[in-house]
Scaffold this motif. Structure first.
Motif, PDB file in Angstrom:
ATOM      1  N   ASN A  73       1.003  -1.430  -0.108  1.00 43.74           N
ATOM      2  CA  ASN A  73       0.082  -0.032   0.061  1.00 43.74           C
ATOM      3  C   ASN A  73       0.999   1.250   0.050  1.00 43.74           C
ATOM      4  OD1 ASN A  73      -2.546  -1.359   0.050  1.00 43.74           O
ATOM      5  ND2 ASN A  73      -2.907  -1.255   2.105  1.00 43.74           N
ATOM      6  N   ASP A  78      -2.118   5.397  -3.619  1.00 46.35           N
ATOM      7  CA  ASP A  78      -3.314   5.360  -3.016  1.00 46.35           C
ATOM      8  C   ASP A  78      -3.093   5.628  -1.038  1.00 46.35           C
ATOM      9  OD1 ASP A  78      -4.762   5.081  -5.186  1.00 46.35           O
ATOM     10  OD2 ASP A  78      -5.225   2.839  -4.853  1.00 46.35           O
ATOM     11  N   VAL A 329      -4.774   7.521   4.061  1.00 45.06           N
ATOM     12  CA  VAL A 329      -5.412   7.414   2.644  1.00 45.06           C
ATOM     13  C   VAL A 329      -4.874   8.808   1.947  1.00 45.06           C
ATOM     14  CG1 VAL A 329      -7.337   7.277   1.257  1.00 45.06           C
ATOM     15  CG2 VAL A 329      -7.084   5.741   3.239  1.00 45.06           C
ATOM     16  N   LEU A 333      -6.839   9.001  -3.769  1.00 48.17           N
ATOM     17  CA  LEU A 333      -7.619   7.883  -3.438  1.00 48.17           C
ATOM     18  C   LEU A 333      -9.183   8.456  -2.936  1.00 48.17           C
ATOM     19  CD1 LEU A 333      -8.615   4.948  -3.682  1.00 48.17           C
ATOM     20  CD2 LEU A 333      -7.583   4.633  -1.425  1.00 48.17           C
ATOM     21  N   THR A 346     -14.726   1.709   2.980  1.00 50.54           N
ATOM     22  CA  THR A 346     -13.331   1.726   2.438  1.00 50.54           C
ATOM     23  C   THR A 346     -12.566   2.684   3.410  1.00 50.54           C
ATOM     24  OG1 THR A 346     -13.853   0.803   0.263  1.00 50.54           O
ATOM     25  CG2 THR A 346     -11.953   1.737   0.645  1.00 50.54           C
ATOM     26  N   ARG A 448      -9.144  -0.383  -8.559  1.00 54.31           N
ATOM     27  CA  ARG A 448      -8.648   0.643  -7.920  1.00 54.31           C
ATOM     28  C   ARG A 448      -9.533   1.049  -6.797  1.00 54.31           C
ATOM     29  NH1 ARG A 448      -6.899   6.910  -8.567  1.00 54.31           N
ATOM     30  NH2 ARG A 448      -5.617   7.245  -6.569  1.00 54.31           N
ATOM     31  N   ALA A 452      -9.336  -1.487  -3.251  1.00 56.64           N
ATOM     32  CA  ALA A 452      -8.295  -0.188  -2.470  1.00 56.64           C
ATOM     33  C   ALA A 452      -7.907  -0.957  -1.153  1.00 56.64           C
ATOM     34  CB  ALA A 452      -9.246   1.055  -2.239  1.00 56.64           C
ATOM     35  N   ARG A 457      -2.859  -2.589  -5.738  1.00 56.61           N
ATOM     36  CA  ARG A 457      -2.742  -1.339  -6.684  1.00 56.61           C
ATOM     37  C   ARG A 457      -1.044  -1.307  -7.132  1.00 56.61           C
ATOM     38  NH1 ARG A 457      -4.755   2.318 -10.072  1.00 56.61           N
ATOM     39  NH2 ARG A 457      -3.963   4.442 -10.013  1.00 56.61           N
TER      40      ARG A 457
END
Length: 502
Positions: A73, A78, A329, A333, A346, A448, A452, A457
């Protein structure tokens, strides 16, 4: 079927080959263990313990501080690395800003998967002489091959240039082994998965065998391998069996859940959408002394991604645990998901909660105020058992789920045609979205939003050639950062060669 991070006896682990410590060479067999390995595998019970120990390495996706999900991540557009500060995890921060090198590359990302390969190799060598039912031997061998293929797939798409090891090595051999080409590694992965697929049952009984490979789970993995190799027609054929009629129930029993948010209900383990699932428990008594060393079975992503110092000021909002604020995040995103039905399952918007007076938190490093809700448990989910509470969360992690394979098949079909359209539509319809014309860009965008925070990604950007442009502002260098540097300690006194530009 789903892949379970099955708990195993410490006795079996002690008998099995390689050390899991980040401070020891990945190929080095502990000489003290050799007589024990020679005397082990006498019967089915011991062979099964060895099989379970081989499965256990799959937990690398989400257990320990150096887990794949949080690391991957951080390298994407993102999420940031986050945490308590720039020094809170040198490796994850270095991947976030593309300053990874041979010194700060965490060794476990190389060593843990090779440990799994070594366990599979020893099991495959020993099985022919184990006193047990022949049909079970065939199944155990197929599972070992599937796991070896899985571990090599993780390694080849991160480090690319690998030694190809398909039999146990002596200590002397570790100094002379050289790297194979990526094509040779992929050929071995294909061979292992094709042989495993032919020998495994179509499905398993989740109540008694939930966690073991089936033909369906191996087909999904094989389809993904083919997709990464650019063998799209082969990939589409494998995914077609796994997926069945878009929106329906496949021949293996896979079916999209009706509600997207139900994917993140902690008790909803081994559901119909799950194909390869890394399972966790709150009963392994994981503690700081052995966290990340292989004996812990909790989900570390849970504690890592929650906001620091979280406290609610009203009972009308969820009572989340206070975490360590990794993987905040990005605004990119947040803006992409804003207005999408998947947003609320999310992302947690702590800025809005704080502004409204409903909750407060302590901003960590690279704070944006937005957090990955998929893996934020509640205080009621905290373990009441032994060990450190922070290390014993039980939420499972999906390595492959059905919406993922729908979108991979649509991509393998070239992003065109009636079936690709139906696959894309099914993913969108599940969350109440209407049809959009299918295309490779539409599929990439859907991946995506749908996946997520699940660790896909960065790989998607790299394999489609988009990483250099999307991640240019983060420091990504084309021709270098598509792969990770091999840790320096794992090159010393060997004939292995460092990856280019590292």
């Amino acid at each position: 079927m789903k892949i379970k991070n099955i708990r195993y006896s410490f006795a079996a682990v002690g008998l099995l080959l390689l050390s899991s410590s980040c401070g020891e060479d990945f190929l080095t067999v502990d000489p003290k263990g050799l007589p024990l390995v020679d005397n082990y595998y006498k019967d089915e019970t011991e062979a099964f313990s060895a099989l379970v120990a081989t499965y256990d390495i799959m937990g690398k996706q989400s257990k320990g501080f150096e887990n794949m999900v949080c690391m991957l991540n951080a390298g994407s557009d993102d999420f940031y690395a986050g945490g308590g500060g720039p020094g809170d995890g040198a490796g994850i921060h270095a991947f976030d800003n593309y300053t990874l090198d041979k010194i700060n590359m965490p060794r476990s990302f190389w060593g843990d998967f090779f440990q799994g390969i070594a366990r599979a190799n020893i099991l495959l060598e020993k099985l022919p002489n184990v006193k047990m039912d022949e049909a079970k031997k065939v199944r155990f061998a197929a599972e070992a091959k599937a796991m070896r293929g899985y571990y090599y797939f993780e390694l080849v798409r991160t480090f690319k240039n690998l030694p190809l090891i398909t039999a146990p090595l002596s200590p002397a051999e570790t100094y002379t082994i050289t790297q194979s080409t990526p094509e040779e590694v992929y050929a071995q992965i294909e061979k292992d998965l094709i042989e495993a697929k032919a020998a495994l049952p179509n499905t398993v009984n989740y109540a008694t065998e939930g966690g073991r490979f089936s033909k369906g789970s191996v087909q999904a993995l094989l389809g993904k391998v083919y997709l990464y190799e650019g063998k799209n027609s082969l990939a589409a054929a494998e995914f077609a069996d796994v997926n069945g009629t878009p929106g329906g129930t496949s021949m293996y029993g896979y079916k999209l859940l009706t509600k997207f948010s139900d994917l993140w209900v902690i008790s909803n383990k081994l559901n119909s959408e799950s194909i390869i699932e890394i399972m966790h428990t709150d009963k392994s008594n994981a503690d700081w002394g052995f966290w990340g060393g292989g004996n812990d079975e909790g989900n570390s992503v849970n504690i890592m991604v929650g906001p620091r110092g979280y406290g609610r000021k009203t009972t009308t909002i969820p009572d989340y645990i206070s975490g360590w604020s990794f993987n905040p995040v990005t605004a990119s995103l947040y803006n992409a998901l804003k207005g999408d039905p998947r947003f609320d399952a999310t992302i947690v918007d702590m800025l809005a909660l704080k502004a409204s007076g409903a909750a407060d938190y302590a901003p960590g490093d690279q704070d944006t105020g937005y957090f990955l809700k998929k893996f934020m448990p509640l205080n009621s989910d905290t373990s009441q058992g032994g060990g450190a509470q922070a290390l014993n969360y039980k939420q499972d992690m999906y390595a492959i789920r059905l919406a993922d394979t729908y979108l991979m098949e649509a991509e393998a079909l070239g992003g065109t045609g009636a079936r690709a359209q139906a696959l894309l539509d099914a993913v969108r319809a599940r969350v109440g979205l209407g049809s959009v014309p299918v295309s490779l860009d539409a599929i990439a965008n859907e991946r995506r939003l749908e996946l997520a925070g699940e660790g896909h990604r960065w790989f998607d950007l790299v394999r489609t050639g988009k990483a250099a442009s999307v991640l240019a502002g983060e420091g990504f260098v084309a021709g270098k950062n598509e792969v990770w540097p091999i840790p320096q300690k794992d090159l010393e006194n060997t004939k292995l060669v460092q990856n280019p530009q590292y």
